[in-house]
Design a protein around this motif. Structure first.
Motif, PDB file in Angstrom:
ATOM      1  N   TYR A 121       7.153  59.731  42.852  1.00 45.62           N
ATOM      2  CA  TYR A 121       5.830  59.171  43.156  1.00 45.62           C
ATOM      3  C   TYR A 121       5.566  57.939  42.305  1.00 45.62           C
ATOM      4  N   MET A 122       4.717  57.071  42.820  1.00 45.43           N
ATOM      5  CA  MET A 122       4.138  55.967  42.055  1.00 45.43           C
ATOM      6  C   MET A 122       2.665  55.914  42.421  1.00 45.43           C
ATOM      7  N   VAL A 123       1.798  56.003  41.419  1.00 45.97           N
ATOM      8  CA  VAL A 123       0.351  56.004  41.622  1.00 45.97           C
ATOM      9  C   VAL A 123      -0.248  54.875  40.787  1.00 45.97           C
ATOM     10  N   ILE A 124      -0.809  53.867  41.470  1.00 43.83           N
ATOM     11  CA  ILE A 124      -1.376  52.697  40.779  1.00 43.83           C
ATOM     12  C   ILE A 124      -2.838  52.552  41.175  1.00 43.83           C
ATOM     13  N   ALA A 125      -3.696  52.417  40.179  1.00 40.32           N
ATOM     14  CA  ALA A 125      -5.130  52.258  40.404  1.00 40.32           C
ATOM     15  C   ALA A 125      -5.483  50.799  40.642  1.00 40.32           C
ATOM     16  N   GLY A 126      -6.742  50.569  41.027  1.00 32.44           N
ATOM     17  CA  GLY A 126      -7.229  49.207  41.215  1.00 32.44           C
ATOM     18  C   GLY A 126      -7.397  48.468  39.898  1.00 32.44           C
ATOM     19  N   GLY A 127      -7.116  47.171  39.905  1.00 30.99           N
ATOM     20  CA  GLY A 127      -7.270  46.354  38.706  1.00 30.99           C
ATOM     21  C   GLY A 127      -8.714  45.987  38.443  1.00 30.99           C
ATOM     22  N   GLY A 174      -4.126  51.510  36.131  1.00 31.52           N
ATOM     23  CA  GLY A 174      -3.151  52.403  35.519  1.00 31.52           C
ATOM     24  C   GLY A 174      -1.914  52.557  36.381  1.00 31.52           C
ATOM     25  N   PHE A 175      -0.745  52.599  35.735  1.00 32.43           N
ATOM     26  CA  PHE A 175       0.548  52.715  36.418  1.00 32.43           C
ATOM     27  C   PHE A 175       1.204  54.023  36.004  1.00 32.43           C
ATOM     28  N   ARG A 176       1.469  54.897  36.990  1.00 33.46           N
ATOM     29  CA  ARG A 176       2.168  56.150  36.703  1.00 33.46           C
ATOM     30  C   ARG A 176       3.259  56.356  37.744  1.00 33.46           C
ATOM     31  N   GLU A 177       4.446  56.686  37.260  1.00 31.80           N
ATOM     32  CA  GLU A 177       5.610  56.874  38.131  1.00 31.80           C
ATOM     33  C   GLU A 177       6.402  58.072  37.640  1.00 31.80           C
ATOM     34  N   GLY A 178       6.861  58.892  38.560  1.00 29.24           N
ATOM     35  CA  GLY A 178       7.730  60.011  38.242  1.00 29.24           C
ATOM     36  C   GLY A 178       8.926  59.998  39.166  1.00 29.24           C
ATOM     37  N   LYS A 179      10.116  60.023  38.603  1.00 30.02           N
ATOM     38  CA  LYS A 179      11.345  59.968  39.402  1.00 30.02           C
ATOM     39  C   LYS A 179      11.972  61.356  39.479  1.00 30.02           C
ATOM     40  N   SER A 180      12.137  61.849  40.704  1.00 33.30           N
ATOM     41  CA  SER A 180      12.756  63.140  40.917  1.00 33.30           C
ATOM     42  C   SER A 180      14.220  63.105  40.508  1.00 33.30           C
ATOM     43  N   PRO A 181      14.748  64.177  39.907  1.00 32.45           N
ATOM     44  CA  PRO A 181      16.181  64.226  39.593  1.00 32.45           C
ATOM     45  C   PRO A 181      17.050  64.224  40.844  1.00 32.45           C
TER      46      PRO A 181
END
Length: 397
Positions: A118-124, A139-146
């Motif tokens: 997933y990648m979840v980015i909020a408004g600037g 805010g920038f949040r990313e999670g990479k599945s194995p």
């Protein structure tokens, strides 16, 4: 069973999956035993498979292997709908630029896929007017599945509980945050949050709005100070008596990574200044908004330059390298002797303005960039860029 000969093998499999209602009895042949016993054996487990080998007259037929089909399953994959769907090789990508839901109709299994990246980015945040600071990036949040293979950002969670989210058959709501409004008078607005309500809810905070010049307010007053957020907004400036960098006694930059998450979702903005020691004389300059990959810049002396936007970060989650969540440049002016402040180096945060031109630049749409700070009034600050959510998983092999 056939007459026992040492080394003989018999294998039985419940082909139709009905042994639970149509049990099979294994009958001895004369004096041959089954597992050392003279009692016949019954198989009544649906789907079972059993292999027997004849050993000798003492033990007779012994079970050497048994199991069920689901102990050696075929690969199954996540299947879902929602958003704009594209593919990159064996991976399916769902991109959301507005509200919606990821609707999972098949949860897959470990031998295929059962987690999503997933990648979840909020408004600037928006840019403030009157030589205001630049808006902070969303805010920038990313999670990479194995189970995934793309090149993630340096900020991605690649281990632990949020490195990839497991899914079940369910509808997972998605909220995409809008950019904060830039203003022609006063301080700007924060960006809005983005949320993927999966098996674990991932929320990114909107970028902080920025402070503005206010000759009647203290350097760290609410109207002058940048707001906290995913990345913090750049500071404005107060009275002309404010000392020059680096001797400013207090900060007026917005704090990033608010609330705190790990890995960090953003960085602080830069401080704004108003100092007679600038060249041209009496420069008033806003700080840059923070970005996902770095803090907002601070004004530079001689010649007067406002703070540049903090750098964003690249990821290949969509199938090619794209940068997101850059901070915006602060405003400066008036006069052509002042250098126009830049947006984030990755291009997602807008550049600041300098009255009468050029004007401030908005953050890039669906990239979470901050909006550039405006120059001297009446030049307005610019809007922050809206956020985006991307979900990715393996759908074939």
């Amino acid at each position: 069973l056939p007459a026992g000969v040492a080394g003989a093998v018999v294998a039985i499999k419940d082909y139709a999956g009905t042994f639970d209602t149509n049990a099979v009895t294994l009958v001895q042949n004369g004096s041959d035993k089954i597992g050392g016993s003279t009692v016949n054996a019954t198989l009544d487990t649906e789907g079972i498979a059993v292999t027997l080998v004849f050993i000798d007259s003492t033990q007779g037929w012994l079970v050497t292997d048994s199991g069920l089909q689901d102990e050696a399953p075929t690969s199954q994959y996540v299947t879902a709908t929602g958003g704009t769907i594209t593919c990159s090789g064996d991976y399916r990508i769902h991109t959301f630029t507005g509200p919606g839901a990821l609707c999972v109709s098949a949860a897959g299994n470990p031998s295929g896929s059962n987690t999503v990246s997933y990648m979840v980015i909020a408004g600037g945040g928006g840019g403030a007017s009157n030589r205001g600071g630049g808006g902070g990036a969303g805010g920038f949040r990313e999670g990479k599945s194995p189970q995934d293979s793309y090149t993630s950002s340096p900020l991605a969670c690649t281990s632990g509980s949020n490195n990839g989210l497991p899914v079940a058959i369910a509808a997972y709501p998605v909220t995409v945050g809008g950019g904060g409004a830039g203003v022609a008078s006063g301080r700007s607005a924060d960006g809005s949050v983005s949320t993927f309500a999966g098996t674990t809810t991932i929320t990114s905070t909107g970028g902080g709005g920025s402070g503005r010049f206010n000759s009647g307010a203290a350097y760290d007053s609410p109207t002058v100070r940048g707001n906290p957020g995913g990345s913090g907004g750049g500071g404005g400036n107060g009275p002309s008596s404010t000392p020059s960098l680096p001797s400013v006694p207090t900060d007026n930059k917005g704090v990033g990574n608010t609330p705190t998450v790990s890995p960090s979702q953003g960085n602080p903005g830069g401080r704004g200044l108003h100092s007679p020691s600038y060249t041209p004389t009496g420069a008033v300059a806003g700080g840059g908004g923070g970005g996902a990959g770095g803090a907002g810049g601070e004004p530079v002396l001689n010649p007067g330059t406002a703070g540049g936007g903090g750098v964003g970060t690249p990821t290949e989650i969509t199938g090619s390298a794209v940068s997101y969540a850059g901070g915006a440049g602060g405003g400066i002016g008036p006069g052509t002797g002042f250098t126009v402040p830049s947006g984030s180096p990755c291009g997602t945060g807008g550049a600041g303005g300098r009255y009468p031109s050029p004007g401030s630049v908005a953050g890039t749409t669906n990239r979470g960039g901050g909006g550039g700070g405006g120059g001297h009034q009446p030049q307005a600050g610019a809007n922050g860029g809206s956020g985006i959510i991307v979900i990715r998983y393996k759908f074939q092999n």
